[in-house]
Scaffold this motif. Structure first.
Motif, PDB file in Angstrom:
ATOM      1  N   VAL A 113      85.769  43.993  53.925  1.00  0.00           N
ATOM      2  CA  VAL A 113      86.732  45.047  54.257  1.00  0.00           C
ATOM      3  C   VAL A 113      87.089  44.934  55.734  1.00  0.00           C
ATOM      4  O   VAL A 113      86.430  44.224  56.499  1.00  0.00           O
ATOM      5  CB  VAL A 113      86.156  46.445  53.933  1.00  0.00           C
ATOM      6  N   ASN A 114      88.126  45.641  56.140  1.00  0.00           N
ATOM      7  CA  ASN A 114      88.563  45.615  57.538  1.00  0.00           C
ATOM      8  C   ASN A 114      88.597  47.040  58.090  1.00  0.00           C
ATOM      9  O   ASN A 114      89.379  47.851  57.619  1.00  0.00           O
ATOM     10  CB  ASN A 114      89.949  44.984  57.647  1.00  0.00           C
TER      11      ASN A 114
ATOM     12  N   SER B 176      82.634  60.404  46.282  1.00  0.00           N
ATOM     13  CA  SER B 176      81.977  61.395  47.149  1.00  0.00           C
ATOM     14  C   SER B 176      82.115  61.003  48.616  1.00  0.00           C
ATOM     15  O   SER B 176      82.252  61.864  49.489  1.00  0.00           O
ATOM     16  CB  SER B 176      80.498  61.557  46.768  1.00  0.00           C
ATOM     17  N   GLY B 177      82.097  59.700  48.903  1.00  0.00           N
ATOM     18  CA  GLY B 177      82.321  59.253  50.277  1.00  0.00           C
ATOM     19  C   GLY B 177      83.743  59.535  50.732  1.00  0.00           C
ATOM     20  O   GLY B 177      83.983  59.936  51.879  1.00  0.00           O
ATOM     21  N   TYR B 178      84.688  59.338  49.824  1.00  0.00           N
ATOM     22  CA  TYR B 178      86.099  59.616  50.138  1.00  0.00           C
ATOM     23  C   TYR B 178      86.304  61.099  50.447  1.00  0.00           C
ATOM     24  O   TYR B 178      86.957  61.463  51.433  1.00  0.00           O
ATOM     25  CB  TYR B 178      86.970  59.180  48.963  1.00  0.00           C
TER      26      TYR B 178
ATOM     27  N   CYS C  30      84.619  56.542  52.299  1.00  0.00           N
ATOM     28  CA  CYS C  30      84.891  57.258  53.542  1.00  0.00           C
ATOM     29  C   CYS C  30      85.867  56.477  54.412  1.00  0.00           C
ATOM     30  O   CYS C  30      86.789  57.049  55.011  1.00  0.00           O
ATOM     31  CB  CYS C  30      83.580  57.509  54.287  1.00  0.00           C
ATOM     32  N   LEU C  31      85.684  55.162  54.480  1.00  0.00           N
ATOM     33  CA  LEU C  31      86.574  54.321  55.274  1.00  0.00           C
ATOM     34  C   LEU C  31      88.022  54.447  54.794  1.00  0.00           C
ATOM     35  O   LEU C  31      88.951  54.542  55.605  1.00  0.00           O
ATOM     36  CB  LEU C  31      86.117  52.858  55.183  1.00  0.00           C
ATOM     37  N   PHE C  32      88.201  54.471  53.492  1.00  0.00           N
ATOM     38  CA  PHE C  32      89.554  54.617  52.951  1.00  0.00           C
ATOM     39  C   PHE C  32      90.157  55.952  53.362  1.00  0.00           C
ATOM     40  O   PHE C  32      91.340  56.031  53.741  1.00  0.00           O
ATOM     41  CB  PHE C  32      89.528  54.494  51.425  1.00  0.00           C
ATOM     42  N   ALA C  33      89.354  57.030  53.308  1.00  0.00           N
ATOM     43  CA  ALA C  33      89.854  58.353  53.698  1.00  0.00           C
ATOM     44  C   ALA C  33      90.232  58.379  55.173  1.00  0.00           C
ATOM     45  O   ALA C  33      91.260  58.962  55.553  1.00  0.00           O
ATOM     46  CB  ALA C  33      88.798  59.415  53.397  1.00  0.00           C
ATOM     47  N   LEU C  34      89.424  57.762  56.026  1.00  0.00           N
ATOM     48  CA  LEU C  34      89.712  57.737  57.462  1.00  0.00           C
ATOM     49  C   LEU C  34      90.990  56.956  57.742  1.00  0.00           C
ATOM     50  O   LEU C  34      91.852  57.392  58.520  1.00  0.00           O
ATOM     51  CB  LEU C  34      88.538  57.119  58.218  1.00  0.00           C
TER      52      LEU C  34
END
Length: 365
Positions: free
Chosen positions: A296-297, A238-240, A267-271
């Motif tokens: 994570v980075n 859902s964050g993605y 979400c970070l991965f999607a960004l």
């Protein structure tokens, strides 16, 4: 009649019977009551007699019948744990804390997932009834106090996600409101002005507190700040999906507050997949401080929750409820600490997910 051939001798029967408590008493030269007292750790047995009984039990590999011992003490020495889910870092940490205290108290734990359903939570507790002495319960959402009380089947219960209205009993929870306000203010203090929020499951009390904190801080600002809320359910997926949606929407944002870390990581991965610079174009914060958040980075800014400590406290409270002096109802509230990391570093204003595209379009005109 014999036909001239001899039948092979029948094999000797295999003996599977184990020594009984009466056998142990006879071999040790003591009464059955004495063996029972040794099993229960009673101080009424002479040390030499207890040692002899223990030796005889070891020699004969004696295992006491758990059900019989439970009947004798009217206790199963087992605790039920009902959670909305058992997947992910949060619930793993919670169970580590519960298990550590249970092991120290020599208690067994039965764990079940309600899969986010109140109906399944009710069915699970009914199936555990008669096999457990008490219950640690985390409901997927707020419910009517009468319904929640009926769900426990009258068992001593510690609630692990805040107060359910006027529901009586012991509660162990986290304060989501205060740190969520601080995280929102942290983004504003870093120069962020267009802050989106990825919410948790509907009617979830922790998710609701975090959303209300975000909305209230934005409303308190001297310059009106328009909220932007996207639906989530505490899962990485859902964050993605929320991150992908933010990357294509017309309104640019320069900060995102996800209601838990797993959504923030999705979400970070999607960004990053879309080429968005975090924190250069958009700051990102989460909530819970799961172990991977710091690795994570960029490392994720979040609110650090002592999830294992929360589980341990809940088990300790239940053990107290099951004791001879249960005491009064308690309300233990854990205060998370802000973990400020790279993902929310302050940058010059004017950035945003879609800011670069807008500038290019303006230059072409």
């Amino acid at each position: 009649m014999s036909n001239g051939t001899e039948r092979p001798a029948a094999p000797a029967p295999i003996t599977t019977a184990r020594a009984s408590i009466r056998d142990i008493a006879r071999y040790a030269g003591v009464s059955v009551a004495t063996v029972s007292r040794v099993l229960n750790g009673s101080a009424l047995v002479k040390p030499e007699s207890a040692a002899r009984v223990q030796r005889i039990m070891e020699e004969h590999h004696y295992l006491p019948h758990a059900a019989a011992r439970s009947l004798g003490r009217m206790r199963s020495e087992t605790i039920g744990v009902v959670l909305p889910d058992i997947h992910g870092e949060y619930f793993s940490g919670l169970m580590r804390g519960i298990d550590a205290v249970a092991r120290e108290a020599r208690l067994h734990v039965l764990v079940a997932s309600a899969h986010g359903s109140l109906r399944e939570a009710r069915e699970v507790t009914q199936s555990l009834y008669g096999r457990i002495d008490g219950l640690l319960m985390m409901l997927p959402e707020a419910v009517d106090p009468n319904e929640a009380q009926a769900m426990t089947c009258g068992l001593p219960t510690v609630w692990m996600n805040g107060r359910h209205g006027a529901l009586e009993g012991c509660h162990v929870s986290i304060d989501s409101l205060t740190p969520a306000r601080k995280l929102t203010q942290h983004l504003i203090d870093g120069g962020r002005r267009r802050i989106a929020f990825i919410s948790g499951p509907r009617r979830n009390m922790d998710a609701d507190q975090r959303l209300r904190a975000y909305l209230s801080v934005l409303a308190e600002q001297p310059d009106a700040m328009e909220p932007l809320v996207l639906d989530g359910d505490f899962s990485e997926e859902s964050g993605y999906q929320a991150g992908r949606q933010l990357c294509v929407q017309p309104q640019s944002v320069d900060a995102i507050f996800a209601a838990n870390d797993m959504m923030a990581l999705g979400c970070l991965f999607a960004l990053q997949e879309a080429g968005v610079d975090v924190p250069g174009q958009v700051a990102l914060v989460g909530f819970d401080d799961v172990p991977i958040a710091r690795y994570v980075n960029p490392a994720l800014t979040t609110a650090g929750v002592d999830v294992a400590g929360m589980g341990g406290k809940a088990m300790s409270r239940l053990i107290q409820l099951l004791g001879p002096e249960p005491g009064e109802a308690t309300d233990d509230v854990f205060q998370p600490n802000l973990m400020i990391r790279t993902s929310s570093a302050a940058v010059n204003t004017g950035q945003g997910i879609n800011a670069e595209n807008k500038r290019r379009a303006s230059d072409q005109r």
